[in-house]
Design a protein around this motif. Structure first.
Motif, PDB file in Angstrom:
ATOM      1  N   ALA A  89      47.269  40.725  42.857  1.00 46.29           N
ATOM      2  CA  ALA A  89      47.106  39.534  43.697  1.00 46.29           C
ATOM      3  C   ALA A  89      45.970  39.741  44.695  1.00 46.29           C
ATOM      4  CB  ALA A  89      48.410  39.210  44.421  1.00 46.29           C
ATOM      5  N   TRP A  90      45.909  40.908  45.306  1.00 43.92           N
ATOM      6  CA  TRP A  90      44.855  41.192  46.273  1.00 43.92           C
ATOM      7  C   TRP A  90      43.482  41.194  45.597  1.00 43.92           C
ATOM      8  CZ3 TRP A  90      44.264  40.277  50.981  1.00 43.92           C
ATOM      9  CH2 TRP A  90      43.220  40.838  51.703  1.00 43.92           C
ATOM     10  N   PHE A  91      43.419  41.789  44.414  1.00 39.48           N
ATOM     11  CA  PHE A  91      42.177  41.806  43.644  1.00 39.48           C
ATOM     12  C   PHE A  91      41.731  40.373  43.333  1.00 39.48           C
ATOM     13  CE2 PHE A  91      40.348  41.779  39.277  1.00 39.48           C
ATOM     14  CZ  PHE A  91      39.124  42.361  39.576  1.00 39.48           C
ATOM     15  N   GLY A  92      42.651  39.547  42.888  1.00 43.16           N
ATOM     16  CA  GLY A  92      42.334  38.146  42.592  1.00 43.16           C
ATOM     17  C   GLY A  92      41.842  37.397  43.817  1.00 43.16           C
ATOM     18  N   PHE A  93      42.510  37.629  44.951  1.00 41.50           N
ATOM     19  CA  PHE A  93      42.092  36.997  46.201  1.00 41.50           C
ATOM     20  C   PHE A  93      40.667  37.434  46.558  1.00 41.50           C
ATOM     21  CE2 PHE A  93      41.626  37.258  50.830  1.00 41.50           C
ATOM     22  CZ  PHE A  93      41.779  35.913  51.153  1.00 41.50           C
ATOM     23  N   CYS A  94      40.377  38.724  46.399  1.00 38.87           N
ATOM     24  CA  CYS A  94      39.048  39.233  46.762  1.00 38.87           C
ATOM     25  C   CYS A  94      37.965  38.732  45.807  1.00 38.87           C
ATOM     26  CB  CYS A  94      39.071  40.757  46.837  1.00 38.87           C
ATOM     27  SG  CYS A  94      39.998  41.347  48.281  1.00 38.87           S
ATOM     28  N   VAL A  95      38.295  38.525  44.533  1.00 34.50           N
ATOM     29  CA  VAL A  95      37.332  37.911  43.606  1.00 34.50           C
ATOM     30  C   VAL A  95      37.006  36.505  44.104  1.00 34.50           C
ATOM     31  CG1 VAL A  95      37.016  37.001  41.272  1.00 34.50           C
ATOM     32  CG2 VAL A  95      37.929  39.303  41.587  1.00 34.50           C
ATOM     33  N   ALA A  96      38.037  35.771  44.526  1.00 33.19           N
ATOM     34  CA  ALA A  96      37.812  34.418  45.059  1.00 33.19           C
ATOM     35  C   ALA A  96      36.938  34.470  46.312  1.00 33.19           C
ATOM     36  CB  ALA A  96      39.149  33.736  45.359  1.00 33.19           C
ATOM     37  N   VAL A  97      37.134  35.478  47.146  1.00 31.91           N
ATOM     38  CA  VAL A  97      36.312  35.643  48.352  1.00 31.91           C
ATOM     39  C   VAL A  97      34.853  35.890  47.968  1.00 31.91           C
ATOM     40  CG1 VAL A  97      35.835  37.219  50.285  1.00 31.91           C
ATOM     41  CG2 VAL A  97      38.162  36.378  49.897  1.00 31.91           C
ATOM     42  N   VAL A  98      34.627  36.728  46.953  1.00 29.57           N
ATOM     43  CA  VAL A  98      33.258  36.983  46.487  1.00 29.57           C
ATOM     44  C   VAL A  98      32.612  35.671  46.056  1.00 29.57           C
ATOM     45  CG1 VAL A  98      31.849  38.086  44.688  1.00 29.57           C
ATOM     46  CG2 VAL A  98      33.658  39.379  45.826  1.00 29.57           C
ATOM     47  N   VAL A  99      33.342  34.880  45.287  1.00 27.22           N
ATOM     48  CA  VAL A  99      32.807  33.596  44.820  1.00 27.22           C
ATOM     49  C   VAL A  99      32.474  32.693  46.000  1.00 27.22           C
ATOM     50  CG1 VAL A  99      33.360  31.466  43.563  1.00 27.22           C
ATOM     51  CG2 VAL A  99      33.950  33.695  42.575  1.00 27.22           C
ATOM     52  N   LEU A 100      33.400  32.553  46.925  1.00 28.87           N
ATOM     53  CA  LEU A 100      33.175  31.656  48.066  1.00 28.87           C
ATOM     54  C   LEU A 100      32.017  32.118  48.949  1.00 28.87           C
ATOM     55  CD1 LEU A 100      36.871  30.867  49.059  1.00 28.87           C
ATOM     56  CD2 LEU A 100      35.228  29.352  47.935  1.00 28.87           C
ATOM     57  N   VAL A 101      31.963  33.405  49.232  1.00 28.76           N
ATOM     58  CA  VAL A 101      30.895  33.931  50.088  1.00 28.76           C
ATOM     59  C   VAL A 101      29.532  33.749  49.421  1.00 28.76           C
ATOM     60  CG1 VAL A 101      29.928  36.073  51.059  1.00 28.76           C
ATOM     61  CG2 VAL A 101      32.348  35.550  51.366  1.00 28.76           C
ATOM     62  N   ARG A 102      29.449  34.021  48.122  1.00 24.24           N
ATOM     63  CA  ARG A 102      28.167  33.873  47.428  1.00 24.24           C
ATOM     64  C   ARG A 102      27.787  32.400  47.236  1.00 24.24           C
ATOM     65  NH1 ARG A 102      24.372  36.899  47.772  1.00 24.24           N
ATOM     66  NH2 ARG A 102      23.678  36.820  45.643  1.00 24.24           N
ATOM     67  N   LEU A 103      28.773  31.531  47.021  1.00 25.98           N
ATOM     68  CA  LEU A 103      28.466  30.101  46.941  1.00 25.98           C
ATOM     69  C   LEU A 103      27.870  29.621  48.259  1.00 25.98           C
ATOM     70  CD1 LEU A 103      31.533  28.576  45.061  1.00 25.98           C
ATOM     71  CD2 LEU A 103      29.171  28.666  44.245  1.00 25.98           C
ATOM     72  N   TYR A 104      28.515  30.001  49.352  1.00 20.69           N
ATOM     73  CA  TYR A 104      28.050  29.604  50.676  1.00 20.69           C
ATOM     74  C   TYR A 104      26.698  30.255  50.997  1.00 20.69           C
ATOM     75  CZ  TYR A 104      27.806  29.079  55.719  1.00 20.69           C
ATOM     76  OH  TYR A 104      27.386  28.787  56.980  1.00 20.69           O
ATOM     77  N   GLY A 105      26.575  31.538  50.665  1.00 18.96           N
ATOM     78  CA  GLY A 105      25.377  32.283  51.029  1.00 18.96           C
ATOM     79  C   GLY A 105      24.135  31.948  50.224  1.00 18.96           C
ATOM     80  N   THR A 106      24.315  31.431  49.018  1.00 15.84           N
ATOM     81  CA  THR A 106      23.141  31.135  48.197  1.00 15.84           C
ATOM     82  C   THR A 106      22.720  29.673  48.281  1.00 15.84           C
ATOM     83  OG1 THR A 106      24.465  30.751  46.197  1.00 15.84           O
ATOM     84  CG2 THR A 106      23.626  33.002  46.561  1.00 15.84           C
ATOM     85  N   ALA A 107      23.507  28.857  48.959  1.00 17.92           N
ATOM     86  CA  ALA A 107      23.134  27.440  49.137  1.00 17.92           C
ATOM     87  C   ALA A 107      22.325  27.297  50.420  1.00 17.92           C
ATOM     88  CB  ALA A 107      24.386  26.575  49.216  1.00 17.92           C
ATOM     89  N   ASP A 108      21.453  26.327  50.423  1.00 10.11           N
ATOM     90  CA  ASP A 108      20.700  26.002  51.631  1.00 10.11           C
ATOM     91  C   ASP A 108      20.879  24.510  51.864  1.00 10.11           C
ATOM     92  OD1 ASP A 108      18.993  25.640  53.730  1.00 10.11           O
ATOM     93  OD2 ASP A 108      17.243  26.549  52.756  1.00 10.11           O
ATOM     94  N   HIS A 109      21.909  24.177  52.628  1.00 13.92           N
ATOM     95  CA  HIS A 109      22.259  22.776  52.837  1.00 13.92           C
ATOM     96  C   HIS A 109      21.176  22.020  53.600  1.00 13.92           C
ATOM     97  CE1 HIS A 109      26.162  23.479  51.114  1.00 13.92           C
ATOM     98  NE2 HIS A 109      26.337  24.506  51.929  1.00 13.92           N
TER      99      HIS A 109
END
Length: 120
Positions: A30-50
């Protein structure tokens, strides 16, 4: 390899996995899955330039997720608890991922406007 993974996710995974009691495979998963989701969210936010109207970069997000999964596999984590971790395979995956990642994704080319903002 560590440059491909957001540092926040690495720290979060390490602290959280250290809190999960020994023998709690479901908790590690469960923790691993949560952290994969965190990686996705952080990279989605970090690679966008709104401000410039640029969307996230799916290739950068994918490379980060693969790197994170390979890194956790190489460390053991839930894969070791499930009995599927093979240390030498993890080491080879780290080498291969580190070598291949720059050829899979090189980043987006900067426009002249973006470059001018960074280097006045």
């Amino acid at each position: 390899m560590m440059r491909l993974i957001p540092g926040e996710a690495v720290g979060l995974y390490l602290v959280g996995s250290g809190v999960v009691p020994e023998g709690r495979t479901a908790g590690l998963l469960a923790w691993f899955g949560f952290c994969v989701a965190v990686v996705v969210l952080v990279r989605l936010y970090g690679t966008a330039d709104h401000s410039a109207g640029k969307p996230p970069q799916p290739a950068a997000v994918s490379v980060s997720v693969v790197a994170f999964v390979v890194w956790v596999y190489a460390m053991g984590g839930p894969f070791e608890a499930l009995g599927v971790a093979v240390p030498w395979v993890g080491s080879l995956l780290v080498c291969a991922t580190s070598f291949i990642a720059p050829y899979v994704y090189r980043g987006e080319a900067m426009s002249e406007e973006d470059e001018a903002r960074l280097w006045p």
